[in-house]
Design an enzyme around this catalytic site. Structure first.
Site, PDB file in Angstrom:
ATOM      1  N   ARG A  46       3.593  -2.979  -9.808  1.00 23.20           N
ATOM      2  CA  ARG A  46       3.963  -2.986  -8.393  1.00 23.20           C
ATOM      3  C   ARG A  46       5.462  -3.204  -8.194  1.00 23.20           C
ATOM      4  O   ARG A  46       5.868  -3.841  -7.219  1.00 23.20           O
ATOM      5  CB  ARG A  46       3.176  -4.051  -7.624  1.00 23.20           C
ATOM      6  CG  ARG A  46       1.679  -3.898  -7.692  1.00 23.20           C
ATOM      7  CD  ARG A  46       1.220  -2.670  -6.918  1.00 23.20           C
ATOM      8  NE  ARG A  46      -0.229  -2.609  -6.864  1.00 23.20           N
ATOM      9  CZ  ARG A  46      -0.950  -3.024  -5.818  1.00 23.20           C
ATOM     10  NH1 ARG A  46      -0.354  -3.516  -4.772  1.00 23.20           N
ATOM     11  NH2 ARG A  46      -2.254  -2.918  -5.854  1.00 23.20           N
ATOM     12  N   ARG A  50       6.693  -2.964  -1.321  1.00 17.91           N
ATOM     13  CA  ARG A  50       7.221  -3.696  -0.171  1.00 17.91           C
ATOM     14  C   ARG A  50       8.296  -4.725  -0.485  1.00 17.91           C
ATOM     15  O   ARG A  50       8.980  -5.183   0.423  1.00 17.91           O
ATOM     16  CB  ARG A  50       6.075  -4.347   0.607  1.00 17.91           C
ATOM     17  CG  ARG A  50       5.423  -3.348   1.557  1.00 17.91           C
ATOM     18  CD  ARG A  50       4.242  -3.947   2.262  1.00 17.91           C
ATOM     19  NE  ARG A  50       3.227  -4.332   1.287  1.00 17.91           N
ATOM     20  CZ  ARG A  50       2.173  -5.076   1.582  1.00 17.91           C
ATOM     21  NH1 ARG A  50       2.027  -5.548   2.795  1.00 17.91           N
ATOM     22  NH2 ARG A  50       1.279  -5.359   0.651  1.00 17.91           N
ATOM     23  N   ARG A  59       9.337   4.737   3.717  1.00 15.20           N
ATOM     24  CA  ARG A  59       7.904   4.828   4.032  1.00 15.20           C
ATOM     25  C   ARG A  59       7.616   4.726   5.528  1.00 15.20           C
ATOM     26  O   ARG A  59       6.471   4.959   5.953  1.00 15.20           O
ATOM     27  CB  ARG A  59       7.146   3.688   3.320  1.00 15.20           C
ATOM     28  CG  ARG A  59       6.582   3.992   1.944  1.00 15.20           C
ATOM     29  CD  ARG A  59       5.304   4.827   1.986  1.00 15.20           C
ATOM     30  NE  ARG A  59       4.391   4.462   3.055  1.00 15.20           N
ATOM     31  CZ  ARG A  59       3.580   3.417   3.056  1.00 15.20           C
ATOM     32  NH1 ARG A  59       3.510   2.638   2.019  1.00 15.20           N
ATOM     33  NH2 ARG A  59       2.810   3.162   4.094  1.00 15.20           N
ATOM     34  N   ASP A  95      -1.860   5.350  -6.378  1.00 19.84           N
ATOM     35  CA  ASP A  95      -2.785   4.236  -6.181  1.00 19.84           C
ATOM     36  C   ASP A  95      -4.068   4.572  -6.907  1.00 19.84           C
ATOM     37  O   ASP A  95      -4.334   5.743  -7.205  1.00 19.84           O
ATOM     38  CB  ASP A  95      -3.055   3.984  -4.692  1.00 19.84           C
ATOM     39  CG  ASP A  95      -3.791   2.662  -4.495  1.00 19.84           C
ATOM     40  OD1 ASP A  95      -3.131   1.616  -4.511  1.00 19.84           O
ATOM     41  OD2 ASP A  95      -5.024   2.678  -4.384  1.00 19.84           O
ATOM     42  N   TYR A 171     -14.281  -0.686  -5.099  1.00 20.44           N
ATOM     43  CA  TYR A 171     -13.829  -0.235  -3.768  1.00 20.44           C
ATOM     44  C   TYR A 171     -14.851   0.710  -3.135  1.00 20.44           C
ATOM     45  O   TYR A 171     -15.091   0.670  -1.928  1.00 20.44           O
ATOM     46  CB  TYR A 171     -12.451   0.425  -3.856  1.00 20.44           C
ATOM     47  CG  TYR A 171     -11.365  -0.588  -4.139  1.00 20.44           C
ATOM     48  CD1 TYR A 171     -10.834  -1.362  -3.117  1.00 20.44           C
ATOM     49  CD2 TYR A 171     -10.904  -0.808  -5.432  1.00 20.44           C
ATOM     50  CE1 TYR A 171      -9.860  -2.319  -3.372  1.00 20.44           C
ATOM     51  CE2 TYR A 171      -9.935  -1.760  -5.700  1.00 20.44           C
ATOM     52  CZ  TYR A 171      -9.422  -2.513  -4.665  1.00 20.44           C
ATOM     53  OH  TYR A 171      -8.474  -3.464  -4.923  1.00 20.44           O
TER      54      TYR A 171
HETATM   55  O1  1CP Z   1       5.164   0.044  -8.597  1.00 20.48           O
HETATM   56  C1  1CP Z   1       3.946   0.232  -8.532  1.00 20.48           C
HETATM   57  O2  1CP Z   1       3.165  -0.326  -9.340  1.00 20.48           O
HETATM   58  C2  1CP Z   1       3.434   1.119  -7.445  1.00 20.48           C
HETATM   59  C3  1CP Z   1       2.257   1.943  -7.698  1.00 20.48           C
HETATM   60  C4  1CP Z   1       0.905   1.280  -7.449  1.00 20.48           C
HETATM   61  C5  1CP Z   1      -0.015   0.873  -8.404  1.00 20.48           C
HETATM   62  C6  1CP Z   1       0.185   0.816  -9.901  1.00 20.48           C
HETATM   63  C7  1CP Z   1       0.296   1.111  -6.182  1.00 20.48           C
HETATM   64  C8  1CP Z   1       0.916   1.387  -4.880  1.00 20.48           C
HETATM   65  N1  1CP Z   1      -0.999   0.725  -6.373  1.00 20.48           N
HETATM   66  C9  1CP Z   1      -1.200   0.557  -7.722  1.00 20.48           C
HETATM   67  C10 1CP Z   1      -2.445   0.217  -8.403  1.00 20.48           C
HETATM   68  C11 1CP Z   1      -3.501  -0.491  -7.690  1.00 20.48           C
HETATM   69  N2  1CP Z   1      -3.929  -0.333  -6.401  1.00 20.48           N
HETATM   70  C12 1CP Z   1      -4.345  -1.435  -8.308  1.00 20.48           C
HETATM   71  C13 1CP Z   1      -4.251  -1.805  -9.760  1.00 20.48           C
HETATM   72  C14 1CP Z   1      -3.128  -2.739  -9.988  1.00 20.48           C
HETATM   73  C15 1CP Z   1      -3.276  -4.119  -9.433  1.00 20.48           C
HETATM   74  O3  1CP Z   1      -4.241  -4.803  -9.808  1.00 20.48           O
HETATM   75  O4  1CP Z   1      -2.425  -4.518  -8.624  1.00 20.48           O
HETATM   76  C16 1CP Z   1      -5.259  -1.889  -7.366  1.00 20.48           C
HETATM   77  C17 1CP Z   1      -6.345  -2.912  -7.566  1.00 20.48           C
HETATM   78  C18 1CP Z   1      -4.985  -1.184  -6.156  1.00 20.48           C
HETATM   79  C19 1CP Z   1      -5.717  -1.312  -4.896  1.00 20.48           C
HETATM   80  C20 1CP Z   1      -4.789  -1.611  -3.791  1.00 20.48           C
HETATM   81  N3  1CP Z   1      -3.974  -0.683  -3.222  1.00 20.48           N
HETATM   82  C21 1CP Z   1      -4.559  -2.856  -3.175  1.00 20.48           C
HETATM   83  C22 1CP Z   1      -5.245  -4.173  -3.525  1.00 20.48           C
HETATM   84  C23 1CP Z   1      -6.288  -4.526  -2.515  1.00 20.48           C
HETATM   85  C24 1CP Z   1      -7.215  -5.623  -3.014  1.00 20.48           C
HETATM   86  O5  1CP Z   1      -8.368  -5.304  -3.363  1.00 20.48           O
HETATM   87  O6  1CP Z   1      -6.793  -6.792  -3.038  1.00 20.48           O
HETATM   88  C25 1CP Z   1      -3.585  -2.649  -2.190  1.00 20.48           C
HETATM   89  C26 1CP Z   1      -3.009  -3.651  -1.246  1.00 20.48           C
HETATM   90  C27 1CP Z   1      -3.213  -1.280  -2.250  1.00 20.48           C
HETATM   91  C28 1CP Z   1      -2.200  -0.574  -1.436  1.00 20.48           C
HETATM   92  C29 1CP Z   1      -0.971  -0.233  -2.157  1.00 20.48           C
HETATM   93  N4  1CP Z   1      -0.902   0.487  -3.340  1.00 20.48           N
HETATM   94  C30 1CP Z   1       0.408   0.647  -3.693  1.00 20.48           C
HETATM   95  C31 1CP Z   1       1.220   0.026  -2.694  1.00 20.48           C
HETATM   96  C32 1CP Z   1       2.725  -0.026  -2.684  1.00 20.48           C
HETATM   97  C33 1CP Z   1       0.343  -0.534  -1.739  1.00 20.48           C
HETATM   98  C34 1CP Z   1       0.700  -1.317  -0.508  1.00 20.48           C
HETATM   99  C35 1CP Z   1       0.539  -0.486   0.712  1.00 20.48           C
HETATM  100  C36 1CP Z   1       1.796  -0.025   1.356  1.00 20.48           C
HETATM  101  O7  1CP Z   1       2.926  -0.180   0.886  1.00 20.48           O
HETATM  102  O8  1CP Z   1       1.613   0.534   2.466  1.00 20.48           O
END
Ligand code: 1CP
Length: 373
Positions: A46, A50, A59, A95, A171
């Site tokens: 991540r 943000r 974004r 994602d 999910y």
């Molecule tokens: O730099 C990076 O890593 C960005 C790329 C990335 C990755 C590797 C994003 C963007 N998502 C992910 C993987 C991801 N998404 C995982 C596996 C990694 C981890 O455990 O953190 C998981 C579980 C998700 C699911 C997800 N997507 C969540 C978690 C929700 C929960 O169940 O608690 C969330 C908040 C997202 C949204 C998301 N994905 C990525 C971003 C930058 C965001 C935030 C939304 C936004 O900026 O609008």
């Protein structure tokens, strides 16, 4: 790659040359191989997102999942942290629900919450109706990858990724983020045939998603089973490991580094390693030397894995002196594991993703401390 069907493909090895980043000095690749890297490689899960003002700016007004299918934007966002922090690896901005979206499923990412399904997937009919992923649905992502590769230095790598089937299934079944994964586990225990049907459906989709990224040129992949730590080792072995293993088996012929990671997986580390990655991701709860020793002593006949981790993301809120102290400790623990023959190499990372309110300068400071360690 041919049409994607509900089958696991064996990649055409001629196409595997697409994974082409051959700079032998890239610190990430050297560490995975077990060579001495020119500096300690570091990237952060991540790292895009943000925490960066430049991310929030580009974004603005664009829904998260739309941005993942806009090649210029996804390349820009992927590169932002690499440039700002001098990272040794870029992680593709995407994602874990992107392959579902690409295949045409109704899923959105809701700000402040995460992925939410239009409809939770809980019946055999719904499982059968999960569409296959077709190669042309990934065109914008392939284009984004090509742009990123043009912008990276040759000593930096691009990591592609996918969610592992358990985490993606959670999910789908829960319909969105879940604290305890109880509906998912209930299906696993009460309707195992349904569970296995879902795994059979998701595994090829995820393998194809990774294969498409590799054929577009990513240098390494990571399979995120973020929520696997909610399972007992026994359940992980029975309901999850065979499918994650099939995915890594389908990707291995490409010969690029494969990392497997989950949160809270101290009790599962040996099983995660058995699934077959080159690199085991370690969360912050288990010291790197303990993790590597635990795996190697349980699997003495295997070539030691490389290990990735494991700064507690909360440490980034504690100021530079604390960051330095923890980076040094982790570097020393990882070094000990290598010296003792339990580990092949160390890639520095957090023990889970960067938290949204982290100060971008604290992240840069952590990268600098790792490079100085
Ligand atoms: O730099 C990076 O890593 C960005 C790329 C990335 C990755 C590797 C994003 C963007 N998502 C992910 C993987 C991801 N998404 C995982 C596996 C990694 C981890 O455990 O953190 C998981 C579980 C998700 C699911 C997800 N997507 C969540 C978690 C929700 C929960 O169940 O608690 C969330 C908040 C997202 C949204 C998301 N994905 C990525 C971003 C930058 C965001 C935030 C939304 C936004 O900026 O609008």
């Amino acid at each position: 790659m041919g049409a994607m069907t509900n089958e696991l493909l064996t990649p055409d090895l001629a196409a595997a040359s697409a994974a082409r980043r051959a700079d032998a000095d890239a610190p990430y690749l050297a560490a995975v191989r077990g060579d001495k890297p020119s500096r300690r490689p570091v990237w952060m899960m991540r790292q895009a997102g943000r925490s960066l003002p430049e991310y929030r700016k580009v974004r603005e007004g664009i829904p998260m999942l739309d941005s993942c299918f806009m090649p210029d934007l996804l390349a820009e966002i992927t590169m932002q942290p690499v440039i700002r922090h001098d990272a040794d690896a870029a992680i593709l901005f995407s994602d874990i629900v992107v392959p579902l979206k690409a295949a045409g499923m109704d899923v959105e990412i809701v700000a402040g919450r995460g992925p939410v399904m239009g409809e939770a997937v809980r019946t055999s009919e719904q499982i059968a109706n999960i569409p296959d992923l077709e190669p042309d649905q990934l065109g914008p992502i392939v284009e984004g990858i090509e742009q990123i590769l043009e912008r990276l230095r040759t000593d930096q790598v691009l990591i592609g990724f996918a969610g592992a089937p358990f985490t993606v299934a959670s999910y789908l079944i829960e319909g969105g983020p879940s604290k305890n994964h109880e509906v998912t586990k209930a299906m696993m225990y009460a309707e195992p045939q349904l569970w296995h049907a879902l795994m059979e459906k998701l595994s090829p989709m995820i393998a194809h998603f990774l294969q498409a990224q590799i054929e577009a040129g990513v240098d390494a992949i990571q399979l995120f089973d973020s929520w696997a730590g909610f399972l007992t080792a026994r359940d992980y072995r029975e309901y999850v490991a065979p499918y994650s293993q099939k995915i890594l088996d389908a990707v291995r012929p490409y010969g690029i580094p494969m990392t497997h990671f989950g949160v809270g997986t101290g009790e599962l580390l040996v099983d995660l390693a058995k699934v077959g990655p080159d690199v085991v991701g370690v969360d912050w709860r288990v010291p790197m030397n303990v993790a590597a020793k635990r795996v190697q002593q349980a699997l003495p006949d295997q070539t030691p894995k490389a290990y990735q981790g494991n700064l507690d993301p909360a440490v980034l809120f504690a100021g530079r002196d604390v960051i330095r102290e923890h980076v040094k400790r982790i570097a020393a623990e990882a070094y000990e594991a290598i010296e003792l023959g339990y580990s092949r190499g160390h890639i520095f990372n957090l023990g889970h993703g960067v938290m949204p309110h982290t100060d971008a300068d604290a992240i840069t400071a952590a990268f600098e401390e790792v490079h100085n360690s």
